[in-house]
Design a protein around this motif. Structure first.
Motif, PDB file in Angstrom:
ATOM      1  N   GLY A  97     -15.933  67.934  38.579  1.00  0.00           N
ATOM      2  CA  GLY A  97     -16.353  68.127  37.198  1.00  0.00           C
ATOM      3  C   GLY A  97     -16.225  69.546  36.681  1.00  0.00           C
ATOM      4  O   GLY A  97     -16.500  69.811  35.500  1.00  0.00           O
ATOM      5  N   LYS A  98     -15.810  70.460  37.519  1.00  0.00           N
ATOM      6  CA  LYS A  98     -15.658  71.853  37.089  1.00  0.00           C
ATOM      7  C   LYS A  98     -14.242  72.098  36.553  1.00  0.00           C
ATOM      8  O   LYS A  98     -13.375  71.220  36.589  1.00  0.00           O
ATOM      9  N   THR A  99     -14.042  73.299  36.044  1.00  0.00           N
ATOM     10  CA  THR A  99     -12.731  73.702  35.506  1.00  0.00           C
ATOM     11  C   THR A  99     -12.209  74.894  36.294  1.00  0.00           C
ATOM     12  O   THR A  99     -12.942  75.881  36.488  1.00  0.00           O
ATOM     13  N   ILE A 100     -10.966  74.792  36.753  1.00  0.00           N
ATOM     14  CA  ILE A 100     -10.343  75.912  37.443  1.00  0.00           C
ATOM     15  C   ILE A 100      -9.229  76.488  36.566  1.00  0.00           C
ATOM     16  O   ILE A 100      -8.410  75.751  36.016  1.00  0.00           O
ATOM     17  N   GLY A 101      -9.244  77.790  36.419  1.00  0.00           N
ATOM     18  CA  GLY A 101      -8.197  78.488  35.667  1.00  0.00           C
ATOM     19  C   GLY A 101      -7.200  79.089  36.640  1.00  0.00           C
ATOM     20  O   GLY A 101      -7.564  79.908  37.486  1.00  0.00           O
ATOM     21  N   ILE A 102      -5.950  78.665  36.522  1.00  0.00           N
ATOM     22  CA  ILE A 102      -4.901  79.110  37.441  1.00  0.00           C
ATOM     23  C   ILE A 102      -4.014  80.110  36.706  1.00  0.00           C
ATOM     24  O   ILE A 102      -3.336  79.756  35.734  1.00  0.00           O
ATOM     25  N   LYS A 139     -10.841  69.875  36.516  1.00  0.00           N
ATOM     26  CA  LYS A 139      -9.944  70.062  35.381  1.00  0.00           C
ATOM     27  C   LYS A 139      -9.108  71.316  35.614  1.00  0.00           C
ATOM     28  O   LYS A 139      -9.656  72.380  35.947  1.00  0.00           O
ATOM     29  N   THR A 140      -7.798  71.193  35.454  1.00  0.00           N
ATOM     30  CA  THR A 140      -6.913  72.326  35.721  1.00  0.00           C
ATOM     31  C   THR A 140      -6.347  72.868  34.416  1.00  0.00           C
ATOM     32  O   THR A 140      -5.645  72.170  33.678  1.00  0.00           O
ATOM     33  N   LYS A 177       3.268  68.402  32.448  1.00  0.00           N
ATOM     34  CA  LYS A 177       3.841  67.471  33.415  1.00  0.00           C
ATOM     35  C   LYS A 177       3.109  67.531  34.751  1.00  0.00           C
ATOM     36  O   LYS A 177       3.155  66.592  35.538  1.00  0.00           O
ATOM     37  N   PHE A 178       2.441  68.657  34.996  1.00  0.00           N
ATOM     38  CA  PHE A 178       1.680  68.827  36.232  1.00  0.00           C
ATOM     39  C   PHE A 178       0.181  68.652  35.978  1.00  0.00           C
ATOM     40  O   PHE A 178      -0.643  69.060  36.790  1.00  0.00           O
ATOM     41  N   ASN A 179      -0.141  68.070  34.813  1.00  0.00           N
ATOM     42  CA  ASN A 179      -1.537  67.849  34.419  1.00  0.00           C
ATOM     43  C   ASN A 179      -2.316  69.153  34.310  1.00  0.00           C
ATOM     44  O   ASN A 179      -3.511  69.211  34.622  1.00  0.00           O
ATOM     45  N   ILE A 180      -1.621  70.192  33.882  1.00  0.00           N
ATOM     46  CA  ILE A 180      -2.244  71.496  33.652  1.00  0.00           C
ATOM     47  C   ILE A 180      -2.209  71.774  32.155  1.00  0.00           C
ATOM     48  O   ILE A 180      -1.153  71.695  31.524  1.00  0.00           O
ATOM     49  N   GLU A 181      -3.354  72.118  31.601  1.00  0.00           N
ATOM     50  CA  GLU A 181      -3.405  72.482  30.187  1.00  0.00           C
ATOM     51  C   GLU A 181      -3.156  73.992  30.072  1.00  0.00           C
ATOM     52  O   GLU A 181      -3.999  74.795  30.482  1.00  0.00           O
ATOM     53  N   ALA A 182      -2.012  74.352  29.541  1.00  0.00           N
ATOM     54  CA  ALA A 182      -1.663  75.766  29.403  1.00  0.00           C
ATOM     55  C   ALA A 182      -2.325  76.346  28.164  1.00  0.00           C
ATOM     56  O   ALA A 182      -2.390  75.694  27.113  1.00  0.00           O
TER      57      ALA A 182
END
Length: 553
Positions: A153-158, A178-179, A193-198
Motif C-alpha cells: 500500500g505504500k508508494t516508492i519513487g524510483i 505503487k511505483t 508500459k512498466f506500470n510506472i507513473e512518470a
C-alpha cells in the motif's frame, strides 16, 4: 578505432592484445583467447605502471578498482576500454572520446543482482532486520525496538528508470507497492508500459514513502538528494542508495535522520570508499536508523560471471564488425555496424571525403566562397533515426583530410569543433520524388550558393545519384576524376586520350546532365592517382569547364 575511409571497421576492430587490470571471472579470459586475442590478466595494476605499459595493448578491461584517467588514455592507443559492470565514473569519458576510444560497459550483467539487493535493503530497512539480528546476538530479545512498517500500500519513487530501476519496480509491484518515477529521458508512455507513473522530480519527492536511486554519478546527479530535496519529501520517508556514492549529500542525510525528516536510510555506496576515513560516512554507518553494506549491489557469483562474459563477448563482437552493445560514450553507434546500416555509414564517410576535397573548388562541385554550414539529411525509414551517426561518419571523411590526428566515428565531432562552420543532421521519412527507399543528402551552404550531393546504397555499395543539378550514378571509390563540359561532341574522347597519355586506366564511367542539357558532368574511376599535369591537360580541352581529382580510397 580502426575505421577505414569507407566508413567501416577494418575487419572489425583490430584487437590483438587485451590488458585486464582488475580481478575478473576466468571465463572472460577464455572467451577472448578462444577468439584469438592475447590476454594479460593482472590484479590491481598501479597507476604509474599502467601508464608505462598501456601502449602495448589494444583494449583495457577494468572493474571499479582501476581509474582510467586522461593520462592513461594519452599514453596508449586503446581502441576499447571495457568496464565489467555498469558504472563508468572511474573512466574519463571525455578523454576517451577525444582519443577515439570506445568505452563499453555491461548494462545487463548485474541488473538482477543490483535490483535484488535494492529490494532486500528496503525490506531490511523497513523491518529493522539487521538491528534486530545484532540485538538478538547480544542477548536482547527486543520485539518493541523492531517494530517496522509494511511495504504493502505504500508508494516508492524510483529515480532513474533504466534496467535496474525497472527491475526494482517489477519486484515492488509484487508487494502491491505503487511505483512512480522520474527519468529525464524516458517518455511517460514508455514508463507506463512498466506500470510506472512518470512525473517530475519534485512530485516524486512529495509522494514517495520510499525513495530509491538508480542513476550514474554525473555533475547533474551529484548531491541530487540533499537539503533542498529533503525539504520536498514526505516526513518519515525512507531512502535506498545502491547506485553511486555522492548522489546523496551525506551530511544533509545525517541532519534529516537526526531531525526526524527521514525515517531510515539503506546505503550500499558512499561518497568515499572505503568510508571509514570519512567522519560523516562513519556517523551514518553507526546511526541506529541506517543499515549499510560495503558496495555489494553487484556482488553475486551470478553477476560476476555475467559481466565477465558480457564484456568479453562485446569485445569479440566488435572485432567482427558486430553491433557495439554497451557503448557508453557513443551509444548511437550500437547499430552503426549492423549489416543494414554499415553501407550508409560508408556512404556518409565517402561524402565527407568528397566535401573535404572540393571546398574552394570549381562552381560545379562546390563553392569558392566561405562555407557557412553543411547539412546532412537522412531520408527514409531505415536511416532517419541514424542521422547523428551518419553525421559523425560524414565528419570522419571530412576531417580525415583536414586533421593530422586519427579521426573516427567516436571522436570526429571533437575535431569538428575547430571548423569555422556548423554541420547539422536531420532525419526524415520523406524521400521527395526519388525512386529509392533511403537517400542520404548533403548540402554545402555559402553566402552566395548551395551545393547538394545525394547518395544511395545499391546492392550493398554506396552510389552518388546527384551532384547539384546533375543526375549521375557514380561509385565514390578509389581514384575519381570529375569534370564538367559543354554538351559538344568529342570531349569524352579527348579526355580519354589525355588519360591514356598519362597512363590512367579508366575502369568505370558515368555521366549526368543538367535539365537544360547544355552542360554535362562526368565521373571517371581510374586505377591510379591523377597528376597535376593530367589535370592541366584535361582543363585545356576545348569545352571543359572544370576538372577535379578526388582521392576516395
Amino acid at each position: 578505432m580502426a575505421v577505414a575511409t569507407n566508413g567501416e571497421p577494418q575487419q572489425g576492430m583490430e584487437v590483438r592484445k587485451v590488458l585486464i587490470s582488475d580481478p575478473i571471472n576466468p571465463l572472460c579470459v577464455k572467451i577472448l583467447n578462444d577468439a584469438g586475442i592475447e590476454v594479460d590478466a593482472r590484479d590491481k595494476v598501479p597507476m604509474d605502471e599502467l601508464v608505462k605499459i598501456i601502449s602495448d595493448y589494444d583494449a583495457l578491461i577494468v572493474r571499479s578498482g582501476t581509474t582510467v584517467t586522461a593520462e592513461v588514455l594519452a599514453a596508449g592507443n586503446l581502441k576499447i576500454v571495457g568496464r565489467a559492470g555498469t558504472g563508468v565514473d572511474n573512466i574519463d569519458l571525455d578523454a576517451a572520446t577525444k582519443a577515439g576510444t570506445i568505452v563499453l560497459n555491461t548494462p545487463g550483467g548485474n541488473t538482477v543482482s543490483a535490483a535484488e539487493h535494492t529490494c532486500a535493503m528496503l525490506q531490511s530497512l523497513c523491518r529493522f532486520i539487521p538491528q534486530s539480528n545484532e540485538k538478538l546476538r547480544a542477548g536482547k530479545f527486543d520485539r518493541k525496538g523492531g517494530m517496522g512498517v509494511e511495504l504493502h500500500g505504500k508508494t516508492i519513487g524510483i529515480i532513474g528508470l533504466g534496467r535496474i530501476g525497472r527491475e526494482v519496480a517489477k519486484r515492488m509491484q509484487a508487494f502491491d507497492v505503487k511505483t512512480i518515477g522520474y527519468d529525464p529521458i524516458m517518455p511517460k508512455n514508455v514508463a507506463a508500459k512498466f506500470n510506472i507513473e512518470a512525473m517530475d522530480l519534485d512530485a516524486v519527492f512529495a509522494q514517495s514513502d520510499f525513495l530509491t536511486i538508480h542513476t550514474p554519478l554525473t555533475p547533474q546527479t551529484k548531491g541530487l538528494l540533499g537539503e533542498d530535496a529533503f525539504k520536498k519529501c514526505k516526513k518519515g520517508f525512507r531512502v535506498v542508495n545502491c547506485a553511486r556514492g555522492g548522489i546523496i549529500d551525506e551530511e544533509a542525510l545525517l541532519i534529516a535522520l537526526n531531525d526526524g525528516v527521514c525515517a531510515g536510510a539503506a546505503l550500499d555506496v558512499f561518497q568515499e570508499e572505503p568510508p571509514m576515513d570519512s567522519p560523516i560516512s562513519s556517523k551514518l554507518i553507526a546511526h541506529p536508523l541506517v543499515i549499510a553494506t560495503p558496495h555489494l549491489g553487484a556482488s553475486t557469483k551470478d553477476a560476476q560471471v555475467k559481466v565477465a562474459v558480457e564484456i568479453a563477448e562485446s569485445i569479440v563482437r566488435a572485432t567482427r564488425g558486430g553491433a557495439l552493445v554497451g557503448a557508453v560514450n557513443a551509444p548511437k553507434l550500437v547499430n552503426a555496424f549492423s549489416p543494414e546500416i554499415k553501407p550508409y555509414v560508408a556512404l556518409a564517410t565517402k561524402m565527407g571525403l568528397i566535401v573535404s576535397q572540393v571546398l574552394g573548388g570549381d562552381a560545379f562541385l562546390a563553392t569558392n566562397s566561405t562555407i557557412q554550414s553543411i547539412s546532412l539529411f537522412a531520408k527514409g525509414d531505415l536511416i532517419k533515426d541514424m542521422a547523428d551517426v551518419l553525421k559523425n561518419a560524414l565528419l570522419t571523411g571530412l576531417m580525415s583530410k583536414l586533421s593530422d590526428d586519427p579521426v573516427n566515428l567516436i571522436n570526429a565531432h571533437h575535431y569538428a569543433k575547430d571548423l569555422d562552420f556548423q554541420i547539422n543532421a536531420t532525419g526524415t521519412d520523406k524521400i521527395d520524388d526519388l525512386p529509392y527507399k533511403n537517400v542520404l543528402s548533403v548540402s554545402i551552404d555559402s553566402a552566395d550558393s548551395t551545393h547538394t550531393y545525394e547518395g544511395v546504397v545499391v546492392a550493398g555499395a554506396p552510389h552518388l545519384i546527384t551532384i547539384n543539378n546533375f543526375e549521375i550514378g557514380a561509385k565514390p571509390n578509389g581514384h575519381v576524376l570529375f569534370y564538367s563540359n559543354y554538351n559538344t561532341p568529342g570531349v569524352l574522347g579527348k579526355v580519354a586520350g589525355v588519360c591514356g597519355a598519362h597512363n590512367l586506366n579508366i575502369f568505370d564511367f558515368n555521366m549526368g546532365e543538367e535539365n537544360n542539357k547544355k552542360v554535362h558532368m562526368s565521373v571517371l574511376n581510374v586505377e591510379s592517382p591523377v597528376t597535376q599535369e593530367a589535370l592541366k591537360d584535361i582543363q585545356a580541352i576545348d569545352g571543359v569547364l572544370g576538372v577535379r581529382y578526388l582521392d576516395l580510397e
